[in-house]
Write an enzyme that holds these catalytic residues in place. Sequence first.
Site, PDB file in Angstrom:
ATOM      1  N   LYS A 119       0.858  -1.201   0.000  1.00 48.38           N
ATOM      2  CA  LYS A 119       0.000   0.000   0.000  1.00 48.38           C
ATOM      3  C   LYS A 119       0.890   1.246   0.000  1.00 48.38           C
ATOM      4  O   LYS A 119       1.721   1.415   0.894  1.00 48.38           O
ATOM      5  CB  LYS A 119      -0.884  -0.028   1.249  1.00 48.38           C
ATOM      6  CG  LYS A 119      -1.734   1.217   1.441  1.00 48.38           C
ATOM      7  CD  LYS A 119      -2.573   1.129   2.714  1.00 48.38           C
ATOM      8  CE  LYS A 119      -3.259   2.456   3.004  1.00 48.38           C
ATOM      9  NZ  LYS A 119      -3.882   2.490   4.331  1.00 48.38           N
ATOM     10  N   LEU A 129      -9.269  -2.110  20.313  1.00 44.02           N
ATOM     11  CA  LEU A 129     -10.627  -1.565  20.377  1.00 44.02           C
ATOM     12  C   LEU A 129     -11.118  -1.397  21.805  1.00 44.02           C
ATOM     13  O   LEU A 129     -12.036  -0.621  22.065  1.00 44.02           O
ATOM     14  CB  LEU A 129     -11.576  -2.482  19.586  1.00 44.02           C
ATOM     15  CG  LEU A 129     -11.216  -2.648  18.108  1.00 44.02           C
ATOM     16  CD1 LEU A 129     -12.102  -3.698  17.446  1.00 44.02           C
ATOM     17  CD2 LEU A 129     -11.336  -1.317  17.359  1.00 44.02           C
TER      18      LEU A 129
HETATM   19  C1  FAD Z   1     -15.486  -1.441  10.122  1.00 44.15           C
HETATM   20  C2  FAD Z   1     -14.092  -1.478  10.624  1.00 44.15           C
HETATM   21  C3  FAD Z   1     -13.041  -1.346   9.729  1.00 44.15           C
HETATM   22  C4  FAD Z   1     -11.730  -1.332  10.202  1.00 44.15           C
HETATM   23  N1  FAD Z   1     -10.702  -1.149   9.317  1.00 44.15           N
HETATM   24  C5  FAD Z   1      -9.447  -1.007   9.796  1.00 44.15           C
HETATM   25  C6  FAD Z   1      -8.358  -0.765   8.930  1.00 44.15           C
HETATM   26  O1  FAD Z   1      -8.494  -0.718   7.710  1.00 44.15           O
HETATM   27  N2  FAD Z   1      -7.121  -0.614   9.476  1.00 44.15           N
HETATM   28  C7  FAD Z   1      -6.920  -0.671  10.824  1.00 44.15           C
HETATM   29  O2  FAD Z   1      -5.789  -0.454  11.279  1.00 44.15           O
HETATM   30  N3  FAD Z   1      -7.925  -0.974  11.645  1.00 44.15           N
HETATM   31  C8  FAD Z   1      -9.174  -1.132  11.176  1.00 44.15           C
HETATM   32  N4  FAD Z   1     -10.178  -1.440  12.041  1.00 44.15           N
HETATM   33  C9  FAD Z   1      -9.869  -1.711  13.432  1.00 44.15           C
HETATM   34  C10 FAD Z   1      -9.314  -3.148  13.564  1.00 44.15           C
HETATM   35  O3  FAD Z   1     -10.292  -4.055  13.126  1.00 44.15           O
HETATM   36  C11 FAD Z   1      -8.926  -3.421  14.997  1.00 44.15           C
HETATM   37  O4  FAD Z   1      -8.015  -2.455  15.444  1.00 44.15           O
HETATM   38  C12 FAD Z   1      -8.229  -4.738  15.119  1.00 44.15           C
HETATM   39  O5  FAD Z   1      -8.939  -5.774  14.503  1.00 44.15           O
HETATM   40  C13 FAD Z   1      -8.009  -5.083  16.579  1.00 44.15           C
HETATM   41  O6  FAD Z   1      -9.182  -5.545  17.186  1.00 44.15           O
HETATM   42  P1  FAD Z   1      -9.067  -6.090  18.663  1.00 44.15           P
HETATM   43  O7  FAD Z   1      -8.037  -7.136  18.708  1.00 44.15           O
HETATM   44  O8  FAD Z   1      -8.919  -4.931  19.574  1.00 44.15           O
HETATM   45  O9  FAD Z   1     -10.519  -6.700  18.921  1.00 44.15           O
HETATM   46  P2  FAD Z   1     -11.184  -8.075  18.421  1.00 44.15           P
HETATM   47  O10 FAD Z   1     -10.741  -8.480  17.079  1.00 44.15           O
HETATM   48  O11 FAD Z   1     -12.661  -7.891  18.610  1.00 44.15           O
HETATM   49  O12 FAD Z   1     -10.666  -9.155  19.446  1.00 44.15           O
HETATM   50  C14 FAD Z   1     -11.212  -9.271  20.730  1.00 44.15           C
HETATM   51  C15 FAD Z   1     -10.726 -10.567  21.348  1.00 44.15           C
HETATM   52  O13 FAD Z   1     -11.190 -10.616  22.688  1.00 44.15           O
HETATM   53  C16 FAD Z   1     -11.735 -11.883  22.927  1.00 44.15           C
HETATM   54  N5  FAD Z   1     -12.722 -11.780  23.996  1.00 44.15           N
HETATM   55  C17 FAD Z   1     -13.686 -10.852  24.174  1.00 44.15           C
HETATM   56  N6  FAD Z   1     -14.391 -11.125  25.264  1.00 44.15           N
HETATM   57  C18 FAD Z   1     -13.857 -12.236  25.810  1.00 44.15           C
HETATM   58  C19 FAD Z   1     -14.144 -13.034  26.946  1.00 44.15           C
HETATM   59  N7  FAD Z   1     -15.158 -12.737  27.765  1.00 44.15           N
HETATM   60  N8  FAD Z   1     -13.372 -14.100  27.200  1.00 44.15           N
HETATM   61  C20 FAD Z   1     -12.343 -14.437  26.383  1.00 44.15           C
HETATM   62  N9  FAD Z   1     -12.024 -13.734  25.298  1.00 44.15           N
HETATM   63  C21 FAD Z   1     -12.783 -12.652  25.012  1.00 44.15           C
HETATM   64  C22 FAD Z   1     -12.344 -12.297  21.586  1.00 44.15           C
HETATM   65  O14 FAD Z   1     -12.517 -13.681  21.520  1.00 44.15           O
HETATM   66  C23 FAD Z   1     -11.235 -11.820  20.653  1.00 44.15           C
HETATM   67  O15 FAD Z   1     -10.221 -12.794  20.598  1.00 44.15           O
HETATM   68  C24 FAD Z   1     -11.487  -1.487  11.576  1.00 44.15           C
HETATM   69  C25 FAD Z   1     -12.546  -1.667  12.468  1.00 44.15           C
HETATM   70  C26 FAD Z   1     -13.847  -1.653  11.999  1.00 44.15           C
HETATM   71  C27 FAD Z   1     -14.972  -1.837  12.975  1.00 44.15           C
END
Ligand code: FAD
Length: 507
Positions: A80, A336
């Site tokens: 990119k 997030l």
């Molecule tokens: C529409 C959209 C588009 C996006 N596009 C981009 C992009 O282009 N570029 C970018 O940098 N970011 C983007 N993002 C953000 C990106 O998706 C996130 O920063 C990234 O995926 C990290 O997510 P996370 O790991 O914080 O959460 P998640 O992927 O939701 O992971 C959460 C984890 O916590 C676990 N969990 C939750 N509750 C419990 C529980 N009670 N017990 C055990 N485990 C639990 C789940 O199982 C999972 O493993 C986008 C977000 C959205 C919504």
Amino acid sequence: MSDNPPKTRVVVLGGGTAGWMSAAALAKLLGPLVSVTLVESEDIGIVGVGEATLPHIRGFVERLGIDEATFMQATHATYKLGIDFRDFGRLGERYVHPFGTFGEEVAGVPFHHYWLELQRQGLAQEIGAYSLAVAASLADKFQLPTADAALTSTYGYAYQFDATLFGPFLREHATGTLGVERLEGKVIEARQDPESGDVTTLVLESGQEIEGDLFVDCSGFHSLLLGGTLGEEWEDWSQWLPNDRAAALPCAFVRDEIEAYTRCIGMPAGWRWRIPLQHRVGNGYVFASQFISEDEACSVIKAAVEGEPLAEPRVLRFRTGRRKASWRKNVIGVGLSSGFLEPLESTSIYLSQMAITYLIELFPQAGRIDPRDRDEFNRLVDLEYDRVRDFLILHFHATTRNDSEYWNYLRTMPVPDSLAEKMALWREAGRVEKYSDGLFYDASWIAVYIGQGVLPERHDTRAQLPDPDQIARAMKGLRAAIESEVAAMPGHRAFLAANAQRLATAP
Ligand SMILES: Cc1cc2nc3c(=O)[nH]c(=O)nc-3n(C[C@H](O)[C@H](O)[C@H](O)COP(=O)(O)OP(=O)(O)OC[C@H]3O[C@@H](n4cnc5c(N)ncnc54)[C@H](O)[C@@H]3O)c2cc1C
């Protein structure tokens, strides 16, 4: 210091992109100082989007000791060079925000002042014509930048990858090579020390208990520990960034070439992304639910995708803002769980990366948290969020679009003072606020200001000192050099294929 300092027991809650990035980086970069356990629940799953990144991610992957080509192959990644914005500043207009510079500074005067001077004389091409990253993007070409001072060193690059494969790739690396322990299960309770309020233990549905000294909350939008157990307040920014939903829909390729950029297209009630990967194209309509219904947004994205849809649209709901503090007691929110600014400039994974980097730099010595370190962490994270917020708002606010309620709202809303000051600085004399670290330096702001039609009233008068013909000749020479470099670059698809070939034949 003793030969064997006690290990800090770090528990990472969540196995999405943020969780595996945290676990892998802490294990790799703190080594014997920590033991890292990650708990995730396959029943809950991950958000599974987040395909476009920023150039900083390259350093992150490298510091983990991961080979770039192997990683790209495993996640079906593409390169990119920037973001192609369409229909943002004005319907029918387009500009690229490149991961690279425009021209170069002459006699201490930034290039864009010479461009503004030439433009005043009616002699300038679009500013993108003076950026190698923009020109290569528009030609669907790609080549790795060089590390010298040549024109080919004036850009960087990031990746676009399959978000569902990045976490698992890191998981394999973290558990296989870096000694991270992975536990599967749903956390149903977090126990706290009755005096300090620190989290001490996570309890799984199975009854298993996981004790720790430091808890990294990567539970996604659930924010189980930071928002839930500790009740850290949420700072809502939806008055400036009202998008709160996305309808995601992958589709097949219809083009022969793979663009080396992400596309963002302004829509009547939001914008849509198009992210080309090696095996498919990611698409999504990010929208504000106060201006369009979920059903309508799904119909719009279905009709908009170029290739055959590979699934039904999946609606994701989110809030824009952040927790007031990302580090509270012995819990650090990463990803997030600590906040989300909508995905227009692909900043979320970057924000996770920075939080992890700051945590490692300020990591508690011998397990004892110094409140000053915690405050410094929160200050640094706040700064990152504030800058990203302002930059994002600029894209929506600096527009002439008046074709829908959505754009009318954005164009006329009051913006944060910090952004209003930046825009005033630019409007008055073409100056960009300086900072030495963090995201989005001059070239990014310049790309968006000019791309969205915000031109300053005046520019640096020193740009008028050289002979105008000399400036015009130098600019022409630069364009010719860029064109010649681009002509010599391979197509993006061919470059990816050569990588795959090298990997397949490597000993
Ligand atoms: C529409 C959209 C588009 C996006 N596009 C981009 C992009 O282009 N570029 C970018 O940098 N970011 C983007 N993002 C953000 C990106 O998706 C996130 O920063 C990234 O995926 C990290 O997510 P996370 O790991 O914080 O959460 P998640 O992927 O939701 O992971 C959460 C984890 O916590 C676990 N969990 C939750 N509750 C419990 C529980 N009670 N017990 C055990 N485990 C639990 C789940 O199982 C999972 O493993 C986008 C977000 C959205 C919504």
